[in-house]
Design a protein around this motif. Sequence first.
Motif, PDB file in Angstrom:
ATOM      1  N   GLU A 137     -13.760 -14.435 -39.731  1.00  0.00           N
ATOM      2  CA  GLU A 137     -12.933 -15.587 -39.359  1.00  0.00           C
ATOM      3  C   GLU A 137     -11.885 -15.139 -38.356  1.00  0.00           C
ATOM      4  OE1 GLU A 137     -12.837 -18.339 -43.393  1.00  0.00           O
ATOM      5  OE2 GLU A 137     -11.211 -16.951 -43.082  1.00  0.00           O
ATOM      6  N   ARG A 138     -11.239 -16.132 -37.746  1.00  0.00           N
ATOM      7  CA  ARG A 138     -10.130 -15.802 -36.850  1.00  0.00           C
ATOM      8  C   ARG A 138      -8.937 -15.361 -37.675  1.00  0.00           C
ATOM      9  NH1 ARG A 138      -6.623 -19.698 -32.930  1.00  0.00           N
ATOM     10  NH2 ARG A 138      -5.527 -19.993 -34.892  1.00  0.00           N
ATOM     11  N   VAL A 139      -8.365 -14.243 -37.276  1.00  0.00           N
ATOM     12  CA  VAL A 139      -7.243 -13.680 -38.033  1.00  0.00           C
ATOM     13  C   VAL A 139      -6.126 -13.296 -37.072  1.00  0.00           C
ATOM     14  CG1 VAL A 139      -6.515 -11.728 -39.458  1.00  0.00           C
ATOM     15  CG2 VAL A 139      -8.732 -12.786 -39.856  1.00  0.00           C
ATOM     16  N   GLU A 140      -4.915 -13.617 -37.474  1.00  0.00           N
ATOM     17  CA  GLU A 140      -3.755 -13.112 -36.733  1.00  0.00           C
ATOM     18  C   GLU A 140      -3.450 -11.718 -37.261  1.00  0.00           C
ATOM     19  OE1 GLU A 140      -0.349 -15.626 -36.914  1.00  0.00           O
ATOM     20  OE2 GLU A 140      -1.435 -17.398 -36.185  1.00  0.00           O
ATOM     21  N   LEU A 141      -3.670 -10.729 -36.418  1.00  0.00           N
ATOM     22  CA  LEU A 141      -3.409  -9.348 -36.831  1.00  0.00           C
ATOM     23  C   LEU A 141      -1.930  -9.051 -36.600  1.00  0.00           C
ATOM     24  CD1 LEU A 141      -4.968  -6.867 -37.890  1.00  0.00           C
ATOM     25  CD2 LEU A 141      -5.195  -6.125 -35.512  1.00  0.00           C
ATOM     26  N   PRO A 142      -1.188  -8.775 -37.679  1.00  0.00           N
ATOM     27  CA  PRO A 142       0.264  -8.595 -37.507  1.00  0.00           C
ATOM     28  C   PRO A 142       0.584  -7.360 -36.670  1.00  0.00           C
ATOM     29  CG  PRO A 142      -0.339  -8.835 -39.822  1.00  0.00           C
ATOM     30  CD  PRO A 142      -1.599  -8.628 -39.067  1.00  0.00           C
ATOM     31  N   GLU A 143       1.726  -7.425 -35.990  1.00  0.00           N
ATOM     32  CA  GLU A 143       2.184  -6.253 -35.233  1.00  0.00           C
ATOM     33  C   GLU A 143       2.770  -5.210 -36.175  1.00  0.00           C
ATOM     34  OE1 GLU A 143       4.822  -6.955 -31.917  1.00  0.00           O
ATOM     35  OE2 GLU A 143       3.573  -8.689 -31.332  1.00  0.00           O
ATOM     36  N   GLN A 144       2.490  -3.949 -35.859  1.00  0.00           N
ATOM     37  CA  GLN A 144       2.929  -2.853 -36.727  1.00  0.00           C
ATOM     38  C   GLN A 144       4.436  -2.894 -36.995  1.00  0.00           C
ATOM     39  OE1 GLN A 144       0.854  -0.050 -38.184  1.00  0.00           O
ATOM     40  NE2 GLN A 144       2.710  -0.352 -39.406  1.00  0.00           N
ATOM     41  N   SER A 145       5.214  -3.151 -35.939  1.00  0.00           N
ATOM     42  CA  SER A 145       6.676  -3.105 -36.128  1.00  0.00           C
ATOM     43  C   SER A 145       7.130  -4.194 -37.100  1.00  0.00           C
ATOM     44  CB  SER A 145       7.389  -3.257 -34.783  1.00  0.00           C
ATOM     45  OG  SER A 145       7.039  -4.499 -34.219  1.00  0.00           O
ATOM     46  N   PHE A 146       6.464  -5.355 -37.057  1.00  0.00           N
ATOM     47  CA  PHE A 146       6.822  -6.433 -37.991  1.00  0.00           C
ATOM     48  C   PHE A 146       6.439  -6.052 -39.416  1.00  0.00           C
ATOM     49  CE2 PHE A 146       7.059 -10.421 -35.069  1.00  0.00           C
ATOM     50  CZ  PHE A 146       7.884  -9.709 -34.205  1.00  0.00           C
ATOM     51  N   VAL A 147       5.260  -5.418 -39.540  1.00  0.00           N
ATOM     52  CA  VAL A 147       4.835  -4.993 -40.881  1.00  0.00           C
ATOM     53  C   VAL A 147       5.811  -3.952 -41.420  1.00  0.00           C
ATOM     54  CG1 VAL A 147       3.013  -3.863 -42.228  1.00  0.00           C
ATOM     55  CG2 VAL A 147       2.412  -5.541 -40.467  1.00  0.00           C
ATOM     56  N   ASP A 148       6.223  -3.029 -40.549  1.00  0.00           N
ATOM     57  CA  ASP A 148       7.188  -2.014 -40.970  1.00  0.00           C
ATOM     58  C   ASP A 148       8.475  -2.645 -41.483  1.00  0.00           C
ATOM     59  OD1 ASP A 148       5.395  -0.061 -40.311  1.00  0.00           O
ATOM     60  OD2 ASP A 148       6.318   0.428 -38.371  1.00  0.00           O
ATOM     61  N   GLU A 149       8.857  -3.750 -40.834  1.00  0.00           N
ATOM     62  CA  GLU A 149      10.080  -4.414 -41.264  1.00  0.00           C
ATOM     63  C   GLU A 149       9.891  -5.119 -42.605  1.00  0.00           C
ATOM     64  OE1 GLU A 149      13.219  -7.602 -39.435  1.00  0.00           O
ATOM     65  OE2 GLU A 149      11.949  -6.504 -38.019  1.00  0.00           O
ATOM     66  N   PHE A 150       8.706  -5.727 -42.763  1.00  0.00           N
ATOM     67  CA  PHE A 150       8.405  -6.451 -44.011  1.00  0.00           C
ATOM     68  C   PHE A 150       8.232  -5.476 -45.175  1.00  0.00           C
ATOM     69  CE2 PHE A 150       5.135  -8.331 -46.884  1.00  0.00           C
ATOM     70  CZ  PHE A 150       5.888  -9.400 -47.353  1.00  0.00           C
ATOM     71  N   LEU A 151       7.681  -4.308 -44.869  1.00  0.00           N
ATOM     72  CA  LEU A 151       7.261  -3.378 -45.910  1.00  0.00           C
ATOM     73  C   LEU A 151       7.939  -2.028 -45.698  1.00  0.00           C
ATOM     74  CD1 LEU A 151       5.298  -3.364 -48.283  1.00  0.00           C
ATOM     75  CD2 LEU A 151       3.515  -2.603 -46.709  1.00  0.00           C
ATOM     76  N   PRO A 152       9.137  -1.881 -46.250  1.00  0.00           N
ATOM     77  CA  PRO A 152       9.821  -0.601 -46.072  1.00  0.00           C
ATOM     78  C   PRO A 152       9.075   0.529 -46.779  1.00  0.00           C
ATOM     79  CG  PRO A 152      11.004  -1.989 -47.633  1.00  0.00           C
ATOM     80  CD  PRO A 152       9.889  -2.812 -47.078  1.00  0.00           C
ATOM     81  N   GLU A 153       9.457   1.740 -46.446  1.00  0.00           N
ATOM     82  CA  GLU A 153       8.792   2.900 -47.043  1.00  0.00           C
ATOM     83  C   GLU A 153       8.894   2.855 -48.566  1.00  0.00           C
ATOM     84  OE1 GLU A 153       9.293   7.631 -46.321  1.00  0.00           O
ATOM     85  OE2 GLU A 153       9.688   6.321 -44.604  1.00  0.00           O
ATOM     86  N   TYR A 154       7.842   3.283 -49.223  1.00  0.00           N
ATOM     87  CA  TYR A 154       7.795   3.306 -50.693  1.00  0.00           C
ATOM     88  C   TYR A 154       8.819   4.297 -51.222  1.00  0.00           C
ATOM     89  CZ  TYR A 154       5.781   4.474 -55.331  1.00  0.00           C
ATOM     90  OH  TYR A 154       5.563   4.749 -56.653  1.00  0.00           O
ATOM     91  N   ASN A 155       9.704   3.801 -52.081  1.00  0.00           N
ATOM     92  CA  ASN A 155      10.757   4.616 -52.661  1.00  0.00           C
ATOM     93  C   ASN A 155      10.468   4.785 -54.149  1.00  0.00           C
ATOM     94  OD1 ASN A 155      13.170   5.843 -53.380  1.00  0.00           O
ATOM     95  ND2 ASN A 155      14.305   3.909 -53.429  1.00  0.00           N
ATOM     96  N   PRO A 156       9.737   5.839 -54.520  1.00  0.00           N
ATOM     97  CA  PRO A 156       9.257   5.948 -55.902  1.00  0.00           C
ATOM     98  C   PRO A 156      10.371   6.263 -56.898  1.00  0.00           C
ATOM     99  CG  PRO A 156       8.734   7.936 -54.692  1.00  0.00           C
ATOM    100  CD  PRO A 156       9.325   6.990 -53.693  1.00  0.00           C
ATOM    101  N   VAL A 157      10.141   5.869 -58.136  1.00  0.00           N
ATOM    102  CA  VAL A 157      11.074   6.175 -59.228  1.00  0.00           C
ATOM    103  C   VAL A 157      10.522   7.361 -60.013  1.00  0.00           C
ATOM    104  CG1 VAL A 157      12.035   5.302 -61.404  1.00  0.00           C
ATOM    105  CG2 VAL A 157      11.935   3.824 -59.394  1.00  0.00           C
ATOM    106  N   ASN A 158      11.324   8.373 -60.194  1.00  0.00           N
ATOM    107  CA  ASN A 158      10.933   9.580 -60.924  1.00  0.00           C
ATOM    108  C   ASN A 158       9.580  10.134 -60.470  1.00  0.00           C
ATOM    109  OD1 ASN A 158      13.226   9.085 -62.474  1.00  0.00           O
ATOM    110  ND2 ASN A 158      12.059   7.943 -64.012  1.00  0.00           N
ATOM    111  N   PRO A 159       9.391  10.363 -59.175  1.00  0.00           N
ATOM    112  CA  PRO A 159       8.093  10.866 -58.731  1.00  0.00           C
ATOM    113  C   PRO A 159       7.823  12.266 -59.274  1.00  0.00           C
ATOM    114  CG  PRO A 159       9.692  11.027 -56.958  1.00  0.00           C
ATOM    115  CD  PRO A 159      10.364  10.260 -58.061  1.00  0.00           C
TER     116      PRO A 159
END
Lengths: 292, 407
Positions: free
Chosen positions: B176-198
């Motif tokens: 299907e037709r898909v809007e592929l998000p821009e990496q910089s926008f995804v980075d803003e939406f999804l910050p780096e994973y900050n684990p608890v007690n890794p």
Amino acid sequence: MRFRFHGRGGQGIKTAGRILGKAAFFEGLFAQDFAIYGAERRGAPITAFVRLSDAPILERGHIFNPSYVLVAAPSLLFDPTVKTLEGMVEGAVLFVNSSREIPILQPKKVHMIFRDVTGLALKYVGKDILSAAMGAVACKLSGTISLQSTVDSVGEELADLGLEPDMIEKNIQLAKECYLCVESVGLSGLSYKPSHKVVEVQYLGEKGIPDLLSVGNTAFRKTGSWRVFTPIIDRNLCTACGICYVYCPESCVSLDEQGYPAVDYDNCKGCLVCAIECPRKAIKTGRESAWS
Amino acid sequence: MVLKMLTGSQAVAWAARLARVDYIPAYPITPQTEIIEILSEWVRKGEMEAIFVQMESEHSLFTAAGTAAATGARVFTATSSQGLLYGFEMLYSIAGWRAPLVLVNVARAVAAPITLEPDHNDVLAARDSGFLQFHAENVQEALDLVLFAYRVAEDHRVLLPAIVNIDGFHLSFTRERVELPEQSFVDEFLPEYNPVNPIRASEPVAKGIPVLIPPLYSFFKYQMHMASRNALNVFREAAKDFEKLFSRTYAPVEEYMVEDADTVIVMSNSFASAGKQAVSALREEGHKVGLLKIRLFRPFPTDDIIKSLRGKKCVVVIDQNISVGKGGIMCPEIAEALYHLEDRPRVILPVIAGLGGKSISLEEFRYAVRVAERLASLKAGPDGPLLLFREDEAILVESLLKTASGG
């Protein structure tokens, strides 16, 4: 009547409960026996529960309000995680396998009985296995189970476990002796009034995750309290060969600068592998009384 | 933003890439294979920085995925049907470790008899595991919900793993037709994973510790439940941020012509598209029908469902799954959500349809709606779930049974 037995894996505590349950069954009572043994480790705390009644029993599982508590391993009285005395109220009965009285901080007036059934087990069976002994004591304490039913139950339960006839006979002798070594204790009007307040569990976020951050705390668990027999090294006979050091399954033997062994009594479980393996028989064994 | 023709498999692979995942343990199974083929190719070419490992089974793959997430890696994996069931016990462990990885389940009906086409008995078997569950209708949603899944799962108010369900073939291999998000926008939406007690080599942590005291077990399970319930609001927060960045958004449920409807069909996943088409057709025939799509299945969006369905005359719950001996899995959950309302619907009709990828035709939607309306007029209740089947399908089955019997 509610009985709670406390002992260690390998002492026959589950079977003690079953001996009481079966004996009561022979007497025509409604009986229920059940044991909980956690991760099934030799030496670890074991609890057995028996309920007797002249009416059908609707309770199941843990007994929090015992009429009788029977402690086979007295060191458990000092283990805060086991809670041997939990739920005991005035008039309840506490039996402890000990040759002498142990001062126990217990504000309520419980009926305390101390007998060394390990001594009797060693005399009749030659091992610190207390199923018949503790079962028979419980039968007698109840005041409702005859010696005959007790003996029949010991015979049947131990046969079910596959014991040889001569070993069963020795256990029956042990049971008879233990039955006679205590008096029945009638219970009247135990009033157990639980007051449990129901609360709502709060969400603790990151703190409510089953992570253990304080690692290395196994060292605080002193397994020396499991011991019935203590190895004692005779420095006059010891040749510092180091065999005991090699064989100890718990790494509880260390060597000093001259190569002589020393036992870590805080953690030695008393398996006596060292004494068996010592080529000079330089390791003596003695009954443990170090729990106090 | 780039427009592309993508399959569902490509879309979720792109989502994993855009989410900058660190680790992809995988094991192939139809119809999931395309996803891991794409990812392994990108990793091989260096287009993704992730580590890709092919494991020897789904059980190993879930174990690797969960433990990697517990070290603080962002983990992606995918499976399907028998594979999900083969690794099943680990789902409960991973959730209990509170390890927030994302697993795409490519829905495929569970054997026996064996088939490759979808229904939801596989993903709904994981219903009680503690995984969050996002169900996608189309390829765009498949991509976007993987991003949502990471955002919600990794939030410290939640910390639970997530499954994103896409129907095998009907989404996984559908372009299907898909809007592929821009990496910089995804980075803003999804910050780096900050684990608890890794888990770190120098700082050992015991995860999912044994609790041999019953109240402790209850306590930790309650915590998981409350964490999962938090995911509803975290999802809504994420939806606001997503809308700012991408000019489209998602709610835990989606209404289609529900507002003035007397009868509402409840569905999830890709077959909801056919449901919407049927609703439009039935509207033209004079039935005041609407459709409510359940997008977030765990946590269950009770409040959204109440808002959409209170005061309606009939609710037709189409379960594309079957709890043998009872009926659909979703219907009792919908009924429970509505039961205590004064203005609850007169009829809640349980319907089983689309098992093993069997199509659901307009006639079947119409039939189900009419049954519900008749029950409402008779003030009666359903006699067990409605098992939708068509005459031409019955004739086909009959002829195949004849062939199979050698007759």
